[in-house]
Design a protein around this motif. Structure first.
Motif, PDB file in Angstrom:
ATOM      1  N   ALA A  64       0.641  -1.386  -0.068  1.00 50.84           N
ATOM      2  CA  ALA A  64      -0.010   0.077   0.105  1.00 50.84           C
ATOM      3  C   ALA A  64       0.819   1.269  -0.190  1.00 50.84           C
ATOM      4  CB  ALA A  64      -0.897  -0.150   1.218  1.00 50.84           C
ATOM      5  N   ARG A  65       0.692   1.967  -0.991  1.00 54.67           N
ATOM      6  CA  ARG A  65       1.044   3.658  -0.899  1.00 54.67           C
ATOM      7  C   ARG A  65       0.737   4.204   0.148  1.00 54.67           C
ATOM      8  NH1 ARG A  65       5.004   7.437  -1.580  1.00 54.67           N
ATOM      9  NH2 ARG A  65       4.012   9.338  -2.601  1.00 54.67           N
ATOM     10  N   VAL A  66      -0.627   4.239   0.201  1.00 59.71           N
ATOM     11  CA  VAL A  66      -1.449   5.215   1.143  1.00 59.71           C
ATOM     12  C   VAL A  66      -2.108   4.189   2.347  1.00 59.71           C
ATOM     13  CG1 VAL A  66      -3.374   6.578   1.452  1.00 59.71           C
ATOM     14  CG2 VAL A  66      -2.036   6.532  -0.799  1.00 59.71           C
ATOM     15  N   VAL A  67      -1.562   4.774   3.448  1.00 57.18           N
ATOM     16  CA  VAL A  67      -1.917   3.844   4.483  1.00 57.18           C
ATOM     17  C   VAL A  67      -2.913   4.644   5.485  1.00 57.18           C
ATOM     18  CG1 VAL A  67      -1.476   2.424   6.806  1.00 57.18           C
ATOM     19  CG2 VAL A  67      -0.141   2.419   4.555  1.00 57.18           C
ATOM     20  N   VAL A  68      -4.123   4.453   5.519  1.00 59.22           N
ATOM     21  CA  VAL A  68      -5.209   5.074   6.470  1.00 59.22           C
ATOM     22  C   VAL A  68      -5.245   4.740   7.726  1.00 59.22           C
ATOM     23  CG1 VAL A  68      -7.640   5.804   6.606  1.00 59.22           C
ATOM     24  CG2 VAL A  68      -6.638   5.630   4.258  1.00 59.22           C
ATOM     25  N   LEU A  69      -5.292   5.324   8.794  1.00 60.92           N
ATOM     26  CA  LEU A  69      -5.305   5.377  10.190  1.00 60.92           C
ATOM     27  C   LEU A  69      -6.668   5.716  10.789  1.00 60.92           C
ATOM     28  CD1 LEU A  69      -1.801   5.597  11.437  1.00 60.92           C
ATOM     29  CD2 LEU A  69      -2.583   3.788  10.431  1.00 60.92           C
ATOM     30  N   MET A  70      -7.427   4.896  11.130  1.00 60.19           N
ATOM     31  CA  MET A  70      -8.673   5.232  11.923  1.00 60.19           C
ATOM     32  C   MET A  70      -8.719   4.456  13.119  1.00 60.19           C
ATOM     33  SD  MET A  70     -11.172   7.405  11.349  1.00 60.19           S
ATOM     34  CE  MET A  70     -12.743   7.588  12.037  1.00 60.19           C
ATOM     35  N   LEU A  71      -7.778   4.866  13.996  1.00 69.37           N
ATOM     36  CA  LEU A  71      -7.701   4.290  15.441  1.00 69.37           C
ATOM     37  C   LEU A  71      -8.178   4.991  16.372  1.00 69.37           C
ATOM     38  CD1 LEU A  71      -3.968   3.152  14.472  1.00 69.37           C
ATOM     39  CD2 LEU A  71      -5.949   1.709  14.484  1.00 69.37           C
ATOM     40  N   ARG A  72      -8.455   4.279  17.538  1.00 65.38           N
ATOM     41  CA  ARG A  72      -9.369   4.885  18.551  1.00 65.38           C
ATOM     42  C   ARG A  72      -8.540   5.992  19.488  1.00 65.38           C
ATOM     43  NH1 ARG A  72     -13.342   3.723  22.268  1.00 65.38           N
ATOM     44  NH2 ARG A  72     -13.870   2.162  21.101  1.00 65.38           N
ATOM     45  N   ASP A  73      -7.182   5.825  19.786  1.00 64.93           N
ATOM     46  CA  ASP A  73      -6.444   6.667  20.502  1.00 64.93           C
ATOM     47  C   ASP A  73      -5.132   6.837  20.005  1.00 64.93           C
ATOM     48  OD1 ASP A  73      -5.137   4.312  21.519  1.00 64.93           O
ATOM     49  OD2 ASP A  73      -6.779   4.423  23.313  1.00 64.93           O
ATOM     50  N   GLU A  74      -4.394   7.989  20.676  1.00 61.89           N
ATOM     51  CA  GLU A  74      -2.796   8.058  20.323  1.00 61.89           C
ATOM     52  C   GLU A  74      -2.016   6.784  20.601  1.00 61.89           C
ATOM     53  OE1 GLU A  74      -1.967  11.705  22.310  1.00 61.89           O
ATOM     54  OE2 GLU A  74      -3.562  12.925  21.204  1.00 61.89           O
ATOM     55  N   PRO A  75      -2.043   6.184  21.690  1.00 61.87           N
ATOM     56  CA  PRO A  75      -1.252   4.752  22.087  1.00 61.87           C
ATOM     57  C   PRO A  75      -1.398   3.849  20.758  1.00 61.87           C
ATOM     58  CG  PRO A  75      -2.273   5.693  24.234  1.00 61.87           C
ATOM     59  CD  PRO A  75      -2.797   6.373  23.064  1.00 61.87           C
ATOM     60  N   ALA A  76      -2.600   3.669  20.255  1.00 60.53           N
ATOM     61  CA  ALA A  76      -2.878   2.641  19.491  1.00 60.53           C
ATOM     62  C   ALA A  76      -2.130   3.277  18.112  1.00 60.53           C
ATOM     63  CB  ALA A  76      -4.207   2.555  19.134  1.00 60.53           C
ATOM     64  N   VAL A  77      -2.294   4.606  17.848  1.00 58.85           N
ATOM     65  CA  VAL A  77      -1.352   4.771  16.619  1.00 58.85           C
ATOM     66  C   VAL A  77       0.021   4.759  16.808  1.00 58.85           C
ATOM     67  CG1 VAL A  77      -0.545   6.837  15.457  1.00 58.85           C
ATOM     68  CG2 VAL A  77      -2.924   6.881  15.826  1.00 58.85           C
ATOM     69  N   ASP A  78       0.728   5.026  18.018  1.00 56.83           N
ATOM     70  CA  ASP A  78       2.329   4.649  18.404  1.00 56.83           C
ATOM     71  C   ASP A  78       2.360   3.409  17.909  1.00 56.83           C
ATOM     72  OD1 ASP A  78       2.352   7.460  18.764  1.00 56.83           O
ATOM     73  OD2 ASP A  78       2.434   7.102  21.028  1.00 56.83           O
ATOM     74  N   ALA A  79       1.409   2.377  18.662  1.00 57.61           N
ATOM     75  CA  ALA A  79       2.007   1.109  18.644  1.00 57.61           C
ATOM     76  C   ALA A  79       1.930   0.475  17.287  1.00 57.61           C
ATOM     77  CB  ALA A  79       0.812   0.233  19.318  1.00 57.61           C
ATOM     78  N   VAL A  80       0.848   0.957  16.290  1.00 57.96           N
ATOM     79  CA  VAL A  80       0.710   0.382  15.131  1.00 57.96           C
ATOM     80  C   VAL A  80       1.771   0.897  14.082  1.00 57.96           C
ATOM     81  CG1 VAL A  80      -0.445   0.516  12.768  1.00 57.96           C
ATOM     82  CG2 VAL A  80      -1.651   0.194  14.894  1.00 57.96           C
ATOM     83  N   LEU A  81       2.452   2.194  14.269  1.00 51.74           N
ATOM     84  CA  LEU A  81       3.529   2.651  13.486  1.00 51.74           C
ATOM     85  C   LEU A  81       4.858   2.290  14.186  1.00 51.74           C
ATOM     86  CD1 LEU A  81       2.155   6.151  12.605  1.00 51.74           C
ATOM     87  CD2 LEU A  81       2.188   4.037  11.333  1.00 51.74           C
ATOM     88  N   SER A  82       4.834   1.747  15.321  1.00 49.11           N
ATOM     89  CA  SER A  82       6.194   1.554  16.283  1.00 49.11           C
ATOM     90  C   SER A  82       6.964   2.596  16.482  1.00 49.11           C
ATOM     91  CB  SER A  82       6.888   0.414  15.383  1.00 49.11           C
ATOM     92  OG  SER A  82       6.064  -0.945  15.314  1.00 49.11           O
ATOM     93  N   ARG A  83       6.214   3.695  16.891  1.00 46.99           N
ATOM     94  CA  ARG A  83       7.094   4.989  17.103  1.00 46.99           C
ATOM     95  C   ARG A  83       8.029   4.774  18.114  1.00 46.99           C
ATOM     96  NH1 ARG A  83       3.161   9.977  18.001  1.00 46.99           N
ATOM     97  NH2 ARG A  83       5.139  11.196  17.614  1.00 46.99           N
ATOM     98  N   GLY A  84       9.279   5.569  17.799  1.00 45.90           N
ATOM     99  CA  GLY A  84      10.164   5.133  18.905  1.00 45.90           C
ATOM    100  C   GLY A  84      11.237   4.148  18.538  1.00 45.90           C
ATOM    101  N   SER A  85      11.057   3.531  17.661  1.00 39.02           N
ATOM    102  CA  SER A  85      12.025   2.356  16.874  1.00 39.02           C
ATOM    103  C   SER A  85      12.540   2.741  15.766  1.00 39.02           C
ATOM    104  CB  SER A  85      11.420   0.906  17.273  1.00 39.02           C
ATOM    105  OG  SER A  85       9.976   0.895  16.380  1.00 39.02           O
ATOM    106  N   ALA A  86      13.220   1.813  15.332  1.00 36.28           N
ATOM    107  CA  ALA A  86      13.805   1.725  13.999  1.00 36.28           C
ATOM    108  C   ALA A  86      12.690   1.345  12.966  1.00 36.28           C
ATOM    109  CB  ALA A  86      15.230   0.761  13.983  1.00 36.28           C
TER     110      ALA A  86
END
Length: 295
Positions: A64-86
């Motif tokens: 997918a070139r475009v990824v849509v996020l319709m997630l409940r909260d900010e921690p869910a976004v961080d978890a899905v995108l693995s923020r803070g990691s390589a």
């Protein structure tokens, strides 16, 4: 004459009250859609509709070139995108992240900066509407981000929304969404109080519904919520818990801006009271909090 831009392959994460019908509309529009959800059972409806189910987040991003996020909260976004990691950079590089949830403007601004540094693009795209408009494809999108990225995702937004408005740079779209939600939350709370007042003072609430529907204050929201309250049907279109979160976001943003927020403060208190027993019911269930108060 230039050739039309091919439709992008789309990944969609977050199949809740709003996300499921939104993703279904992408499939119906003929886009190549790959879905992922933390609860795998939620993907069955989309698989039946013709979407491909990604077993992992890596699989969601793979094609997918475009990824849509319709997630409940900010921690869910961080978890899905693995923020803070390589892994974050590996996921978002060369992708456009379309963030459609309602979060704090500061969260969105910081995420946009991180995505850009990692070689991706970020479009903020909150929507106005609930489950009904999501299913009908009549949501209204508010967009912020780079003009070229907004242009590329326009067919994706148009498959889910009846209208879209460009608001400026991130986080202008979320600021706009919070302003819209201020009107929505205070309006529905006022409607609930009107029905409680009518019932408590002996007026016929069914007649009240007809009067409001016939008058100049009628809207799609008032008609829908009035019908729900007269029928005693609190099936969620926009759940009390989600509205409470939005009211808290608005109040926090108002406090940060140093501006008065008298109506939303009262509404936030009422939705907090309603959430104790009606968190997953529709927002019109705020009438239970009004009824529960005593002089």
């Amino acid at each position: 004459m230039s050739e039309p831009r091919p439709l992008p392959h789309v990944g969609f994460a977050g199949l809740g009250i709003m996300g499921t019908p939104m993703a279904a509309n992408l499939v119906r529009a003929g886009l190549d859609v790959r879905v992922w959800n933390r609860t795998a059972a939620a993907t069955a409806e989309l698989a039946d509709a013709g979407a491909t189910v990604a077993p992992t987040v890596d699989g969601l991003f793979a094609t997918a070139r475009v990824v849509v996020l319709m997630l409940r909260d900010e921690p869910a976004v961080d978890a899905v995108l693995s923020r803070g990691s390589a892994r974050f950079g590996e996921l978002v590089r060369d992708h456009i992240i379309v963030q459609m949830g309602t979060f704090t403007p500061d969260f969105s601004r910081t995420l946009a900066e991180e995505v850009q540094r990692a070689g991706g693009a970020y479009v903020e795209a909150p929507v106005s509407g609930s489950r009904g408009p999501a299913a009908a494809g009549t949501l209204v999108a508010m967009l912020a981000g780079p003009a070229d990225a907004i242009a590329e995702v326009a067919p994706v937004i148009d498959a889910m929304c009846a209208q879209r408005f460009v608001c400026g740079d991130v986080p202008a779209a979320l600021g706009m969404k919070l302003a819209v939600n201020t009107f929505l939350i205070t309006m529905v709370t006022g409607l609930a109080e009107a029905f409680h007042f009518a019932a408590a003072t002996g007026a016929d609430i069914e007649v009240l519904r007809k009067v409001i529907d016939a008058g100049p204050m009628a809207s799609a929201v008032s008609r829908g919520k009035s019908a729900m309250v007269t029928a005693g049907d609190f099936t969620a279109q926009a759940a009390v818990g989600d509205v409470l979160k939005n009211a808290e976001l608005i109040e926090d943003a108002a406090l940060a801006a140093g501006i008065p927020h008298p109506l939303i403060a009262v509404c936030r208190e009422l939705f907090a009271e309603a959430s104790a027993a009606h968190r997953d019911d529709d927002m019109i269930a705020v009438i239970t909090a009004i009824a529960g108060r005593r002089n």
